[in-house]
Design an enzyme around this catalytic site. Structure first.
Site, PDB file in Angstrom:
ATOM      1  N   ASP A  38       0.823  -1.198   0.175  1.00 32.50           N
ATOM      2  CA  ASP A  38       0.221  -0.184   0.015  1.00 32.50           C
ATOM      3  C   ASP A  38       0.992   1.401   0.099  1.00 32.50           C
ATOM      4  O   ASP A  38       0.086   2.450  -0.263  1.00 32.50           O
ATOM      5  CB  ASP A  38      -0.817   0.247   0.868  1.00 32.50           C
ATOM      6  CG  ASP A  38      -2.049  -0.927   0.901  1.00 32.50           C
ATOM      7  OD1 ASP A  38      -2.376  -0.803  -0.665  1.00 32.50           O
ATOM      8  OD2 ASP A  38      -2.956  -1.097   1.662  1.00 32.50           O
ATOM      9  N   GLY A  39       2.361   0.978   0.513  1.00 33.60           N
ATOM     10  CA  GLY A  39       3.206   2.312   0.728  1.00 33.60           C
ATOM     11  C   GLY A  39       3.267   3.056   1.927  1.00 33.60           C
ATOM     12  O   GLY A  39       4.129   3.928   1.586  1.00 33.60           O
ATOM     13  N   GLY A 470       6.559 -40.261  33.205  1.00 39.25           N
ATOM     14  CA  GLY A 470       7.458 -41.253  31.740  1.00 39.25           C
ATOM     15  C   GLY A 470       6.114 -41.232  30.968  1.00 39.25           C
ATOM     16  O   GLY A 470       5.432 -41.740  31.219  1.00 39.25           O
ATOM     17  N   GLY A 473       4.485 -47.942  29.781  1.00 40.11           N
ATOM     18  CA  GLY A 473       4.509 -48.707  29.393  1.00 40.11           C
ATOM     19  C   GLY A 473       5.884 -49.088  29.808  1.00 40.11           C
ATOM     20  O   GLY A 473       7.471 -49.619  30.231  1.00 40.11           O
ATOM     21  N   SER A 544       2.185 -37.485  32.323  1.00 38.23           N
ATOM     22  CA  SER A 544       2.247 -35.995  32.198  1.00 38.23           C
ATOM     23  C   SER A 544       3.597 -35.415  31.508  1.00 38.23           C
ATOM     24  O   SER A 544       4.826 -35.478  32.302  1.00 38.23           O
ATOM     25  CB  SER A 544       2.482 -35.876  33.503  1.00 38.23           C
ATOM     26  OG  SER A 544       3.840 -36.678  34.794  1.00 38.23           O
TER      27      SER A 544
END
Lengths: 632, 328
Positions: A38-39, A470, A473, A544
């Site tokens: 747009d300048g 952790g 599993g 977590s």
């Protein structure tokens, strides 16, 4: 100013005169914004050129740059004056906001030239936050664009109430009045929707300097002042604030035993020695003894003054407190409705704790609820569970400490805030407080006569939280289970919160998206805290995965009560064990957002206990947890 | 009132009538002067630095901007002594007057002054005449500064840079973040809204804070005049021995300046718009031997102050590049 003695030197008189005029000029801070191409930069360069703010060597450098990077066939390309970064000149775009200074006989100006691209919205907001007025550029050939609306929305959000609409490139539409009128009336509708009450439109050509600093002869139909004249005369003073005295304490000045001053800058009202004040949120009251500055004590301090206030009696007041007039104090609250502009690549997640800086205070804040998000391009309200980069949300905010505040519209200094990521330290959001939520006022802590110490004592133990984190599993629950069994056998009162079990009940409504995981942990952490309050030794066995949430959980407990146990089993081993067959499903794409597969796990940096499970027996690992619990 | 009174050879006190009536005025910046507003903003920034960082320092380069910073720092923490030490990076090529002025001002203000020189550079004999402006500046200034910041483990450094000085400076934040390598990343600066400065850094990272961001060169001079701030007399026109090199006037400040065969220093009435290493700081011919005269010359000046700095001329983007590498 103090009167100077007569002097023979003409220069002195001239300089004194100049100083006088220079000092009494008002300052206007404005931004230029609008769509790419747009300048904007051209307009700003033109303003600097026309107000003779360019030095000869800068002009010479500009001529060189124009030949090298210019887009005007070797003619002076004013945009190059303001696009200062090498990457900007190469790409021909503005990345970051540039601050320029110029002055006329009537006024001084600081202008922030803001980038137009959506990805740099945060930089535009940076420029807009300190501006009183916005020059919004529109290309006469294109009319209002998405970016025009977005920029106007951000300006409105940050409290800019005055816009100069510069309809640029009028030379390319034959200086046609009809084009200008249409754009002007379109824009007035948009501005009104966004709370911008004062719009003045000017048709111009930045390239040719028409209506920039001189009135154009090419547009005889336009009788108004040029853009520069508009800037010189715009009245933008915020209506005199009705607020009483307010000053956030920045720094406590204690040079010796006999002096204690509260240093800060006055943000509302005024104060004089003898006035009664209150420090918030503590509510401590006192009276102003002196208003100290290096230039002598002041009889009165008003908005903007940087002072040190000495009170009549020694009080416990520290950085971040707000000293305020006792007759009209600000409200104190810890729950708010606020607008939040999110400025980071990783999304805002409700429930995740962030640092919040407001005034001179740093607290922890969580977005407790996103009521809706606003599409910054269309301004439509939409439901949202998170905020992505450059999105604005209307949110409920919960703080860990109550603060003194004002609505942003009444006082930017006590209603504007930033959020800072607690891991990266990045500034991730800017926000404006709208009002305090009532429930903060109405819900009080119920005092109980039997406290946590008493509850723990009767059990003959110290409450604690063992937080097992952790991969799925990794063996968290197996180890935690054995720990609880042994503690129980030793006569301790325990409870175990297991991820899977809790998801069957309390957290049944939550899924596995990032935001739901954050909420999942928040609830569990709160439950664990209640149990510790009851005197129990709580075991939490949850994947977590995010550091922030584990940090948040830690923050809920007293010193030494929280022990993070990192159950460290390599992903491949977990996937091999795969006791519930989840890894197989995740790898087959049948479960989404599975930690370690398509959702990240952030390992703890300083856990109290780091258990490497490979090659160790469960017995041995459980014993190490118990040893840690009893500090052995 | 006397002007350009010289308490000693090394300093300029340009005297103004004591503004004893100042305290009687009712202060409110709503109607206050432009300079007062700038002063308050700078004080606010300095207090934020003092309150938020564990180990801040102020870069003191002896020039006019540093003189203003030092003055503001005294105001910001009044009546306490400034809690932030000064650090001067001495390239060993500064004007002799600057060094004397520095030591005297530190003593007068009671500020702790730390001076650091890149000893490796000294051992290698690095200097502007032998190694050129770019190498000298990099080793003795940029690298030396990084050494000092690392050695003292500063987490914040206050500097006197202004946004009106140069194009890449115009883009810089008030609190400008530096990573552990002390590099500036202009493409992803932290957003900085209102005056809420984000001071949080990890170990090894730091912030450069610029309290004079919104001042112009003219503001600096008018403030020096109004507040009667001492600056080195190099800023005033005096007869000084100079040689002309590539159209630039260079003062022969000591015997280390190599002269071409037949080249004889000439006494000309010159002054400096900025101060740095003397071989890299061009003088301008001027009759302005008092501060008001300097200000008056400036009002009609047609060249910007950084023109006197030879290091900026290599390429237009050179300042940005140097800043990325750790230059102030």
């Amino acid at each position: 100013m103090a009167k100077r003695m007569e002097s023979a030197a003409g220069a002195v008189t001239a300089i004194d005169d100049y100083l006088q005029r220079h000092e009494t000029k008002s300052l206007l801070r404005f931004i230029t914004c609008g769509s790419v191409d747009d300048g904007k930069s051209t307009l700003l360069g033109r303003l600097l050129y026309d107000t003779k703010l360019l030095f000869d060597d800068q002009l010479a450098a500009l001529e060189g740059d124009s030949l090298r990077h210019g887009t005007q066939n070797g003619q002076l390309d004013f945009a190059l004056l303001v696009d200062g970064l090498a990457a900007e000149q190469e790409q021909g775009i503005t990345i970051d906001v540039a601050y320029r200074f110029f002055s006329t006989d009537r006024r001084k100006f600081i202008v922030a030239d803001c980038p137009g691209h959506e990805q740099y919205t945060r930089n535009m907001a940076t420029g807009a936050s300190t501006a009183d007025l916005a020059v919004v550029l529109v290309d006469a050939r294109k009319g209002l664009l998405t970016q025009t609306r977005r920029h106007t929305y951000i300006c409105g959000l940050l409290g800019i109430r005055h816009v100069l609409l510069a309809v640029n490139k009028m030379d390319l539409v034959g200086y046609a009045q009809g084009v200008f009128k249409r754009i002007e009336s379109d824009y007035r509708v948009v501005a009104a929707q966004m709370g911008i009450g004062h719009v003045t439109a000017v048709p111009l050509s930045a390239l040719h300097g028409e209506n920039v600093s001189r009135r154009s002869s090419a547009m005889g139909w336009y009788k108004g002042p040029s853009l520069l004249e508009q800037l010189e005369s715009a009245q933008v003073d915020r209506a005199a604030s009705k607020l009483g005295f307010r000053m956030p304490v920045q720094w406590v000045c204690r040079p010796n035993q006999n002096f204690r001053g509260y240093a800060g800058q006055v943000v509302a009202g005024s104060i004089a020695p003898g006035d009664e004040v209150v420090a918030l949120p503590s509510g401590v009251r006192s009276r102003v003894a002196r208003i100290v500055t290096a230039d002598g004590d002041l009889p009165r301090a008003g908005v903007g003054d940087a002072v040190a206030i000495q009170l009549e009696d020694e009080r416990d007041i520290s950085r971040g407190d707000v000293i305020a007039s006792i007759s009209q104090p600000p409200q104190v609250a810890d729950q708010f409705a606020a607008h939040v502009l999110w400025m980071d690549a990783s999304a805002l997640l409700p429930g995740r704790p962030y640092w919040m800086k407001i005034g001179a205070r740093l607290v922890t804040a969580q977005v407790t609820d996103i009521k809706h998000r606003v599409d910054v391009n269309t301004q439509e309200k939409r439901a949202a569970k998170r905020l992505e980069l450059n999105e604005v949300g209307y949110c409920n905010l919960g703080l860990d400490h109550a603060i003194a505040f004002e609505a942003y519209d009444d006082c930017h200094e006590l209603g504007g805030f930033i959020l800072i990521d607690r891991q990266t330290n990045a500034t991730v959001a800017a926000g404006t407080l709208n009002f305090a939520l009532r429930r903060a006022d109405n819900i009080h802590w119920q005092h109980t006569d039997v406290d946590r110490v008493a509850r723990a004592r009767i059990k003959g133990q110290n409450p604690a939280c063992l937080w097992f984190t952790g991969l799925s599993g990794s063996g968290k629950s197996t180890i935690a289970n054995l720990v609880e069994k042994r503690l129980h056998a030793m006569g301790y009162h325990t409870y175990m919160l297991d991820g899977d079990n809790v998801r069957h009940g309390l957290n049944r409504d939550l899924g596995f998206t990032e935001e739901d995981r954050v909420e999942n942990i928040r609830r569990v952490a709160e439950v664990a805290r209640l149990m510790a309050d009851a005197g129990l030794i709580v075991m939490v066995s949850f994947i977590s995965p995010f550091r922030s949430e584990r940090g948040m959980a830690r923050g809920l407990f007293g010193e030494g009560e929280f022990r993070e146990v990192f159950v460290d089993t390599p992903l491949e081993v977990c996937a091999q064990r795969d006791p519930k067959g989840l890894y197989a499903k995740a790898r087959a794409g049948r479960i989404r957002n599975f930690t370690g597969i398509d959702s990240p796990y952030e390992p703890p940096e300083r856990p109290e206990l780091h258990l490497q499970t490979q090659g160790a027996s469960v017995d041995e690992l459980a014993q190490r947890v118990i040893d840690t619990l009893f500090g052995e | 009132m006397k002007l350009a009174a010289m308490p000693d050879d090394n300093a300029l006190a340009h005297g103004k009538a004591a503004s004893g009536g100042g305290a009687a005025e009712v202060h409110s910046l709503a109607a206050a002067s432009h300079l007062k507003r700038l002063e308050a903003e700078s004080i606010y920034i300095m207090r934020e630095v003092a309150a938020e960082f564990a180990n801040p320092v102020m870069l003191y380069s002896v020039g006019k901007d540093s003189s203003v910073l030092l003055h503001l720092m005294q105001k910001a923490f009044h009546p306490a002594a400034p809690p932030i030490p000064l650090l001067h990076v001495d390239t060993t090529w500064k004007f002799r007057e600057m060094i004397a002025f520095r030591d005297r001002r530190a003593k007068e203000t009671g500020c702790r002054l730390l001076v650091h020189t890149n000893q490796e550079g000294v051992a290698q004999g690095v200097g502007p005449f032998t190694h050129g402006a770019a190498v000298h500046t990099d080793i003795m200034k940029t690298q030396a500064l990084k050494q000092a910041l690392t050695q003292y483990k500063f987490d914040a450094a206050i500097g006197g840079a202004r946004r009106d000085e140069e194009k890449s400076r115009a883009k810089e934040r008030v609190f400008s973040f530096r990573n552990a390598q002390q590099r500036w990343d202009p493409k992803s600066q932290r957003p900085e809204l209102w005056n809420l400065y984000n001071a949080r850094v990890h170990k090894g990272e730091s912030v450069r804070a610029f309290p004079l961001s919104n001042w112009t060169e003219l503001d600096i001079w008018l403030y020096i005049y109004r507040e009667n701030i001492q600056v080195p007399s190099l800023y005033l026109a005096r007869e000084r021995p100079v040689v002309e090199r590539d159209g630039q006037l260079i003062m022969v400040d000591d015997e280390r300046m190599p002269l071409a065969p037949g080249e004889v220093p000439q006494m000309r009435k010159v002054r400096f718009r900025t101060l740095g290493c003397y071989p890299l700081t061009a003088a301008i011919e001027s009759q302005a031997d008092t501060l008001p005269a300097v200000i008056q010359e400036m009002l009609v000046a047609r060249t910007s102050e950084r023109q006197g700095r030879i290091i900026d001329h290599d390429a237009s983007a050179s300042m940005e590049k140097k800043k990325q590498e750790g230059y102030f």
